[in-house]
Write an enzyme that holds these catalytic residues in place. Structure first.
Site, PDB file in Angstrom:
ATOM      1  N   SER A   1      -8.861  -3.270  -2.113  1.00  0.00           N
ATOM      2  CA  SER A   1      -8.748  -3.647  -0.724  1.00  0.00           C
ATOM      3  C   SER A   1     -10.027  -3.019  -0.081  1.00  0.00           C
ATOM      4  O   SER A   1     -10.558  -1.918  -0.449  1.00  0.00           O
ATOM      5  CB  SER A   1      -7.426  -2.833   0.036  1.00  0.00           C
ATOM      6  OG  SER A   1      -7.578  -3.034   1.138  1.00  0.00           O
TER       7      SER A   1
ATOM      8  N   HIS B   1      -9.847  -2.909   3.425  1.00  0.00           N
ATOM      9  CA  HIS B   1      -9.083  -2.587   4.673  1.00  0.00           C
ATOM     10  C   HIS B   1      -9.266  -3.626   5.698  1.00  0.00           C
ATOM     11  O   HIS B   1      -9.603  -3.739   6.792  1.00  0.00           O
ATOM     12  CB  HIS B   1      -9.942  -1.449   5.545  1.00  0.00           C
ATOM     13  CG  HIS B   1      -9.004  -0.611   6.079  1.00  0.00           C
ATOM     14  ND1 HIS B   1      -8.531   0.505   5.524  1.00  0.00           N
ATOM     15  CD2 HIS B   1      -8.295  -0.492   7.413  1.00  0.00           C
ATOM     16  CE1 HIS B   1      -7.660   1.405   6.283  1.00  0.00           C
ATOM     17  NE2 HIS B   1      -7.463   0.475   7.503  1.00  0.00           N
TER      18      HIS B   1
ATOM     19  N   LYS C   1      -4.652   2.611  -2.217  1.00  0.00           N
ATOM     20  CA  LYS C   1      -4.989   1.607  -1.311  1.00  0.00           C
ATOM     21  C   LYS C   1      -6.574   1.800  -0.980  1.00  0.00           C
ATOM     22  O   LYS C   1      -6.707   2.732  -0.141  1.00  0.00           O
ATOM     23  CB  LYS C   1      -4.142   1.236  -0.481  1.00  0.00           C
ATOM     24  CG  LYS C   1      -4.576  -0.037   0.512  1.00  0.00           C
ATOM     25  CD  LYS C   1      -3.391  -0.416   1.365  1.00  0.00           C
ATOM     26  CE  LYS C   1      -3.849  -1.544   2.267  1.00  0.00           C
ATOM     27  NZ  LYS C   1      -5.039  -1.599   3.087  1.00  0.00           N
TER      28      LYS C   1
ATOM     29  N   THR D   1      -3.782   5.169   1.390  1.00  0.00           N
ATOM     30  CA  THR D   1      -4.769   4.740   2.031  1.00  0.00           C
ATOM     31  C   THR D   1      -5.947   5.631   1.713  1.00  0.00           C
ATOM     32  O   THR D   1      -6.086   6.850   2.271  1.00  0.00           O
ATOM     33  CB  THR D   1      -4.828   4.274   3.430  1.00  0.00           C
ATOM     34  OG1 THR D   1      -3.858   3.014   3.431  1.00  0.00           O
ATOM     35  CG2 THR D   1      -6.162   3.606   3.716  1.00  0.00           C
TER      36      THR D   1
ATOM     37  N   SER E   1       3.611   0.622   7.548  1.00  0.00           N
ATOM     38  CA  SER E   1       2.233   1.605   7.936  1.00  0.00           C
ATOM     39  C   SER E   1       2.886   2.738   8.504  1.00  0.00           C
ATOM     40  O   SER E   1       4.210   2.464   9.438  1.00  0.00           O
ATOM     41  CB  SER E   1       1.499   0.815   9.110  1.00  0.00           C
ATOM     42  OG  SER E   1       0.582   1.737   9.718  1.00  0.00           O
TER      43      SER E   1
ATOM     44  N   ASP F   1      -5.610  -7.420  -1.448  1.00  0.00           N
ATOM     45  CA  ASP F   1      -5.465  -7.995  -0.092  1.00  0.00           C
ATOM     46  C   ASP F   1      -6.869  -8.359   0.352  1.00  0.00           C
ATOM     47  O   ASP F   1      -7.880  -8.262  -0.310  1.00  0.00           O
ATOM     48  CB  ASP F   1      -4.740  -6.980   0.849  1.00  0.00           C
ATOM     49  CG  ASP F   1      -5.578  -5.764   1.158  1.00  0.00           C
ATOM     50  OD1 ASP F   1      -6.660  -5.821   0.796  1.00  0.00           O
ATOM     51  OD2 ASP F   1      -5.029  -4.816   1.861  1.00  0.00           O
TER      52      ASP F   1
ATOM     53  N   TYR G   1      -1.557   7.884   5.403  1.00  0.00           N
ATOM     54  CA  TYR G   1      -2.749   8.559   5.562  1.00  0.00           C
ATOM     55  C   TYR G   1      -2.520  10.033   5.401  1.00  0.00           C
ATOM     56  O   TYR G   1      -1.512  10.768   5.815  1.00  0.00           O
ATOM     57  CB  TYR G   1      -3.477   8.444   6.815  1.00  0.00           C
ATOM     58  CG  TYR G   1      -3.957   7.006   7.116  1.00  0.00           C
ATOM     59  CD1 TYR G   1      -5.068   6.544   6.559  1.00  0.00           C
ATOM     60  CD2 TYR G   1      -3.030   6.057   7.839  1.00  0.00           C
ATOM     61  CE1 TYR G   1      -5.452   5.357   6.769  1.00  0.00           C
ATOM     62  CE2 TYR G   1      -3.534   5.037   8.249  1.00  0.00           C
ATOM     63  CZ  TYR G   1      -4.788   4.374   7.602  1.00  0.00           C
ATOM     64  OH  TYR G   1      -5.387   3.013   7.968  1.00  0.00           O
TER      65      TYR G   1
END
Length: 378
Positions: free
Chosen positions: A269, A271, A247, A173, A119, A302, A147
């Site tokens: 995903s 989140h 993502k 993301t 991350s 995920d 991000y």
């Protein structure tokens, strides 16, 4: 809220034999606010629960008397042959769970030949994580989750640092232009303790406040002025030779648009149920995304992955690999890096068992025909 320290002699607690066994132990160990952060979801947490229920809704229809000798879990992903399809999902502030933090998780992944997506909000510098694992022979991929920053110059700074440190792909993301309504965190009074911060973002300013008109919206007239768009994705792809994955894709039309922009892969995903509550489950979305983009674009998934059978089902529904989230952060909280390695080993062992018992010697033999829905309306 306090942060836990590492035990003097970390070990696997007695009775921990499944990836899910760490959850209750982590709840006992973590500060209530940290537990709310790592395990909670948005609003009523319906999507958080549905992620799990959606994998459980599929049953396996095994084949028997198949030739299984010499089987393996290897898979091709972005030009690399991986020992198995398990990667650690990006989770922020891991030193909040254990002093080993992101370096512990990364080293555990390397020891188990798994990949890790770090991350950008890690509590450890990306360069330090990279240095810890790059010498490891047989390690899995090292990717950075990103991000987009309000200032493109700051995004480029993070990108160049990732390139220089040896990260092999960027995972952007795209499903969180704002945080979800995380009621559980608010009830627990979640806040970061002293000494824990998103160190890779140090010195980068927050979005500038935008004055709203009377009766306007602090969100739409403020934060969302910096929300990324498809133009930003195209720009980011033009700035690096690293593979770019998106993502947070759940809609087939978004998947098609991403493919048209030339991204290297998608992570299906929601989140982990932490942004939009009542969003569709990832097990529901995955086959629809696969149908939209075909076999050329690798998909990862995920959300609710807890057992080796879930990994098998994900492969059957069209994923090339899976990202494991909460199970490893629970294990990290309980036993540090050793716990993370243990969870990965258990998941890989369970995947091999599930393959053998469904008659699949390789992941190429794992097809949708293995899956059935037994319950009416499931």
């Amino acid at each position: 809220m306090s942060r836990p320290s590492a035990p003097a002699n970390p070990r696997i607690p007695p009775g921990v034999v499944a990836p899910t066994d760490y959850e209750a132990l982590a709840r006992e160990r973590l500060d209530p606010a940290a537990w709310a952060y790592f395990s909670g979801g948005a609003a009523d947490e319906l999507t958080l629960r549905r992620n799990r229920a959606a994998w459980e809704a599929w049953s396996l229809q095994p084949r028997v008397l198949r030739q299984l000798a010499g089987g393996h879990t290897r898979v091709e992903l972005l030009g690399r042959t991986l020992a198995h399809p398990l990667l650690l999902a990006p989770i922020a502030y891991q030193r909040l769970a254990h002093a080993d933090g992101e370096i512990g998780s990364a080293c555990a992944a390397a020891a188990q030949e798994a990949g890790i997506v770090l991350s950008v909000q890690a509590s450890t510098r990306m360069e330090d994580v990279a240095r810890a694992v790059q010498p490891e022979a047989g390690r899995g991929p090292l990717w950075l989750q990103l991000y987009l920053q309000p200032d493109r110059g700051h995004t480029l700074e993070l990108l160049r640092r990732a390139e220089a440190a040896g990260y092999e792909a960027i995972v952007l993301t795209v499903d969180a232009p704002t945080s979800g309504a995380r009621d559980r965190e608010r009830r627990a009074g979640y806040r970061l303790p002293p000494g824990i911060a998103a160190v890779n973002l140090a010195g980068m300013p927050q979005p500038a406040a935008v004055a709203s008109v009377p009766g306007g919206s602090a969100l739409f007239d403020g934060l969302l002025h910096a929300a990324p768009t498809w133009d930003d994705v195209a720009w980011l792809r033009s700035q690096t030779a690293l593979p770019l994955l998106l993502k947070g894709v759940l809609h087939p039309d978004d998947a098609r648009q991403a493919a048209a922009l030339g991204v290297a892969g998608l992570v299906v995903s929601n989140h982990g149920g932490r942004t939009l509550d009542t969003a569709v489950s990832t097990a529901w979305a995955l086959p629809r995304i696969r149908e939209a983009v075909g076999d050329a674009l690798p998909l990862l998934v995920d959300g609710g992955i807890r057992r080796g059978t879930d990994v098998l089902k994900a492969i059957a529904l069209g994923a090339r690999a899976v990202l494991v989230g909460r199970p490893y952060i629970h294990a990290l909280a309980v036993a540090g890096a050793l716990g993370v390695a243990h969870v990965l080993r258990l998941l890989r062992d369970e995947l091999e068992i599930a393959m053998a018992l469904t008659g699949c010697a390789t992941l190429a033999e794992v097809t949708p025909e293995l899956l059935v829905r037994e319950m009416p309306g499931a």
